[in-house]
Design a protein around this motif. Structure first.
Motif, PDB file in Angstrom:
ATOM      1  N   SER A  28       0.810  -1.220   0.000  1.00 28.04           N
ATOM      2  CA  SER A  28       0.000   0.000   0.000  1.00 28.04           C
ATOM      3  C   SER A  28       0.843   1.270   0.000  1.00 28.04           C
ATOM      4  CB  SER A  28      -0.929   0.004   1.221  1.00 28.04           C
ATOM      5  OG  SER A  28      -0.186  -0.095   2.420  1.00 28.04           O
ATOM      6  N   ARG A  29       2.060   1.205   0.547  1.00 30.31           N
ATOM      7  CA  ARG A  29       2.913   2.399   0.588  1.00 30.31           C
ATOM      8  C   ARG A  29       3.504   2.743  -0.772  1.00 30.31           C
ATOM      9  NH1 ARG A  29       6.952   1.204   5.433  1.00 30.31           N
ATOM     10  NH2 ARG A  29       6.519  -0.945   4.804  1.00 30.31           N
ATOM     11  N   ASP A  34      -1.877   0.286 -10.606  1.00 35.19           N
ATOM     12  CA  ASP A  34      -2.846  -0.693 -11.076  1.00 35.19           C
ATOM     13  C   ASP A  34      -2.521  -2.101 -10.622  1.00 35.19           C
ATOM     14  OD1 ASP A  34      -0.573  -1.003 -12.522  1.00 35.19           O
ATOM     15  OD2 ASP A  34      -1.506  -0.859 -14.501  1.00 35.19           O
ATOM     16  N   ALA A  35      -1.472  -2.265  -9.809  1.00 37.63           N
ATOM     17  CA  ALA A  35      -1.092  -3.584  -9.319  1.00 37.63           C
ATOM     18  C   ALA A  35      -0.233  -3.405  -8.067  1.00 37.63           C
ATOM     19  CB  ALA A  35      -0.314  -4.344 -10.387  1.00 37.63           C
ATOM     20  N   PRO A  36      -0.147  -4.446  -7.214  1.00 35.61           N
ATOM     21  CA  PRO A  36       0.794  -4.384  -6.083  1.00 35.61           C
ATOM     22  C   PRO A  36       2.214  -4.183  -6.583  1.00 35.61           C
ATOM     23  CG  PRO A  36      -0.740  -6.213  -5.820  1.00 35.61           C
ATOM     24  CD  PRO A  36      -0.951  -5.680  -7.207  1.00 35.61           C
ATOM     25  N   LYS A  37       3.063  -3.654  -5.708  1.00 34.51           N
ATOM     26  CA  LYS A  37       4.396  -3.213  -6.142  1.00 34.51           C
ATOM     27  C   LYS A  37       5.216  -4.318  -6.790  1.00 34.51           C
ATOM     28  CE  LYS A  37       6.338  -3.954  -1.533  1.00 34.51           C
ATOM     29  NZ  LYS A  37       6.862  -3.300  -0.330  1.00 34.51           N
ATOM     30  N   GLN A  38       5.023  -5.583  -6.362  1.00 32.23           N
ATOM     31  CA  GLN A  38       5.841  -6.657  -6.930  1.00 32.23           C
ATOM     32  C   GLN A  38       5.519  -6.929  -8.401  1.00 32.23           C
ATOM     33  OE1 GLN A  38       3.800  -6.857  -4.347  1.00 32.23           O
ATOM     34  NE2 GLN A  38       2.696  -8.807  -4.222  1.00 32.23           N
ATOM     35  N   TYR A  39       4.376  -6.411  -8.871  1.00 28.09           N
ATOM     36  CA  TYR A  39       3.995  -6.583 -10.280  1.00 28.09           C
ATOM     37  C   TYR A  39       4.132  -5.290 -11.077  1.00 28.09           C
ATOM     38  CZ  TYR A  39       2.070 -10.899  -8.406  1.00 28.09           C
ATOM     39  OH  TYR A  39       1.922 -12.103  -7.773  1.00 28.09           O
ATOM     40  N   ARG A  40       4.551  -4.218 -10.421  1.00 28.55           N
ATOM     41  CA  ARG A  40       4.741  -2.961 -11.130  1.00 28.55           C
ATOM     42  C   ARG A  40       6.005  -3.051 -11.980  1.00 28.55           C
ATOM     43  NH1 ARG A  40       2.016   0.690  -7.484  1.00 28.55           N
ATOM     44  NH2 ARG A  40       2.809   2.554  -8.518  1.00 28.55           N
ATOM     45  N   LEU A  75      -2.070 -11.793 -12.457  1.00 21.60           N
ATOM     46  CA  LEU A  75      -0.882 -10.940 -12.471  1.00 21.60           C
ATOM     47  C   LEU A  75       0.382 -11.792 -12.465  1.00 21.60           C
ATOM     48  CD1 LEU A  75      -1.969  -8.195  -9.903  1.00 21.60           C
ATOM     49  CD2 LEU A  75      -1.604  -7.864 -12.350  1.00 21.60           C
ATOM     50  N   TYR A  76       0.386 -12.841 -11.649  1.00 22.98           N
ATOM     51  CA  TYR A  76       1.556 -13.711 -11.565  1.00 22.98           C
ATOM     52  C   TYR A  76       1.808 -14.401 -12.905  1.00 22.98           C
ATOM     53  CZ  TYR A  76       4.651 -17.528 -10.301  1.00 22.98           C
ATOM     54  OH  TYR A  76       5.698 -18.402 -10.266  1.00 22.98           O
ATOM     55  N   GLU A  77       0.758 -14.935 -13.502  1.00 22.27           N
ATOM     56  CA  GLU A  77       0.932 -15.650 -14.770  1.00 22.27           C
ATOM     57  C   GLU A  77       1.462 -14.725 -15.859  1.00 22.27           C
ATOM     58  OE1 GLU A  77      -2.898 -17.363 -15.400  1.00 22.27           O
ATOM     59  OE2 GLU A  77      -2.436 -19.177 -14.239  1.00 22.27           O
ATOM     60  N   ALA A  78       0.967 -13.497 -15.883  1.00 19.13           N
ATOM     61  CA  ALA A  78       1.474 -12.528 -16.859  1.00 19.13           C
ATOM     62  C   ALA A  78       2.930 -12.181 -16.568  1.00 19.13           C
ATOM     63  CB  ALA A  78       0.611 -11.269 -16.850  1.00 19.13           C
ATOM     64  N   CYS A  79       3.272 -12.116 -15.289  1.00 22.77           N
ATOM     65  CA  CYS A  79       4.626 -11.741 -14.870  1.00 22.77           C
ATOM     66  C   CYS A  79       5.656 -12.782 -15.300  1.00 22.77           C
ATOM     67  CB  CYS A  79       4.652 -11.561 -13.356  1.00 22.77           C
ATOM     68  SG  CYS A  79       6.268 -11.192 -12.667  1.00 22.77           S
ATOM     69  N   VAL A  80       5.317 -14.058 -15.210  1.00 23.25           N
ATOM     70  CA  VAL A  80       6.300 -15.111 -15.497  1.00 23.25           C
ATOM     71  C   VAL A  80       6.157 -15.690 -16.904  1.00 23.25           C
ATOM     72  CG1 VAL A  80       6.459 -15.713 -13.061  1.00 23.25           C
ATOM     73  CG2 VAL A  80       4.870 -16.972 -14.532  1.00 23.25           C
TER      74      VAL A  80
END
Length: 421
Positions: A28-29, A34-40, A75-80
């Motif tokens: 949140s910080r 549009d996504a949590p920081k790990q997917y930005r 999001l995870y599937e798109a990321c990997v």
């Protein structure tokens, strides 16, 4: 044909070291993206993808287990997607409401693979180095039950105290000599840290801030290895911007072979009701004559890009004698040239064109052309320039017989050993 025996437990290769990546947080910080920081995206790649590549680069990592939030599977599937790692990437598991719960879920998932050691790492630390990873693994191999990467605290620390009116004042200066700033990875004997997390969950010890604290709570001694100042954790929106800036600068610095080329193209008018210029259709009392759609702007830009690579010209790759290119849209030619740059691990730094004609008027269409060229080449709009001039009624353009375009392209390529031969 002789029977082939199935591998027994004793014959299976031992999983020595696994990495557990905690990626279930909401971040949140980091702002309302549009996504949590790990997917930005930083430097053109999601943070988590960079983290997985960094961990996989270490030869000692045999497998990676990622823990994700229950809502983040797309999001995870798109990321990997398309990710090629040196080690095994296990299917993700869903974490819990707290970091401790998420780590425990990941450890339980790894239990079926029975690794000897596990490195627990924050998804939001994409800059972890191979040296830090290997130092952590080597300490575990030497017999340590737990070890974390950490840095000495270099700033002067002050303890604050509320004066009762809502203001804070210094109550003391804290001795920083024994203090360390903890990083990840934090490495442990797998059985030891799994048992510690299971006991903490049963006993309700839920306020432990990292895995080293869980191990200490369970009575284990945790040692230090040297961390790395570059191994920062992305926490805030400012961290994301700084990371993106750092990666972009590093990326451009790695492409130090800077090349500029120019090109020229011309097409005559023929009867028609529009011209194609810069990838857009402009109503006009004539058309441009050519085997393709005769977009003189895109043709010149294509030649300029190909010239930076010493890769022939548009006629070499798309001969006008080939019926496949009859009336073809010229955006295909320019996209091809841009892809040729990317295939060399290059980047387009700047595209510029000057259109020479009496008519049609280019000014009203300039920004649409810039946008279309940027789209075709997949570059920012700020890297595309479109200009226009007349020839003061001189020459074939001055007589309204056709349109000419001059173009220049600047690209950045990595240095190649072949270039010094």
């Amino acid at each position: 044909m002789p029977a082939i025996d199935a591998p027994t437990a004793a014959s299976r290769p031992t999983l020595e070291t696994a990495a557990l990546v905690v990626a279930a947080g909401r971040g949140s910080r980091a702002g309302s993206g549009d996504a949590p920081k790990q997917y930005r995206v930083v430097g053109g790649m999601p943070v988590l993808r960079r983290t997985l590549l960094a961990l996989s680069s270490a030869p000692s990592i045999d497998a990676i287990q990622v823990v994700i939030h229950r809502d983040d599977m797309p999001l995870y599937e798109a990321c990997v997607a398309g990710l090629s790692l040196r080690c095994v990437l296990h299917p993700p598991v869903v974490g819990g409401d707290t970091r401790q719960q998420s780590v425990l879920a990941g450890l339980r998932a790894l239990g079926k693979h029975a690794p000897r050691h596990v490195l627990i790492h924050d998804a939001a630390r994409p800059f972890v180095t191979r040296a830090v990873i290997e130092a952590t693994v080597e300490a575990l191999a030497a017999g340590e039950a737990g070890v974390i990467a950490a840095l000495p605290v270099v700033d002067t620390l002050k303890r604050a105290q509320d004066d009762g009116a809502g203001d804070m004042h210094i109550s003391e200066t804290v001795d920083r000599t024994p203090l360390r700033a903890a990083q990840t990875p934090q490495g442990f004997r797998f059985a030891t840290i799994l048992d510690a997390h299971e006991r903490a969950a049963r006993d309700g010890a839920s306020e432990l801030t990292d895995d080293a604290a869980v191990a200490q709570w369970a009575g284990e001694t945790v040692r230090f290895v040297a961390g790395d100042p570059a191994n920062v954790k992305i926490t805030t929106a400012e961290d994301l911007m700084q990371a993106d800036r750092k990666l972009t600068l590093e990326d451009w610095a790695a492409r130090g072979d800077i090349r500029t080329a120019s090109a020229y193209d011309v097409h005559a008018f023929e009867p028609g009701d529009h011209v194609m210029l810069g990838g857009i259709e402009i109503a006009h009392g004539k058309a441009l004559k050519g085997h393709s759609d005769a977009d003189v702007v895109l043709h010149a830009l294509t030649d300029a890009l190909l010239a930076t690579l010493c890769d022939g010209d548009i006629g070499h790759h798309f001969p006008p004698s080939d019926p496949a290119w009859h009336k073809a849209s010229s955006d295909r030619f320019l996209a091809f040239a841009a892809e040729r740059v990317r295939a060399r691990d290059g980047a387009i730094a700047h595209l510029d064109t000057t259109i020479v004609c009496e008519e049609p008027k280019i000014g009203p269409h300039r920004e649409a052309m810039r946008a279309r060229i940027a789209e075709i080449c997949a570059v920012p709009l700020s890297r595309v320039s479109v200009k226009a001039t007349t020839s003061e009624r001189l020459g074939f353009t001055g007589r309204g017989e056709g349109i000419a375009a001059l173009a220049s392209a600047t690209v950045r390529l990595p240095f190649s050993p072949d270039d010094t031969a």
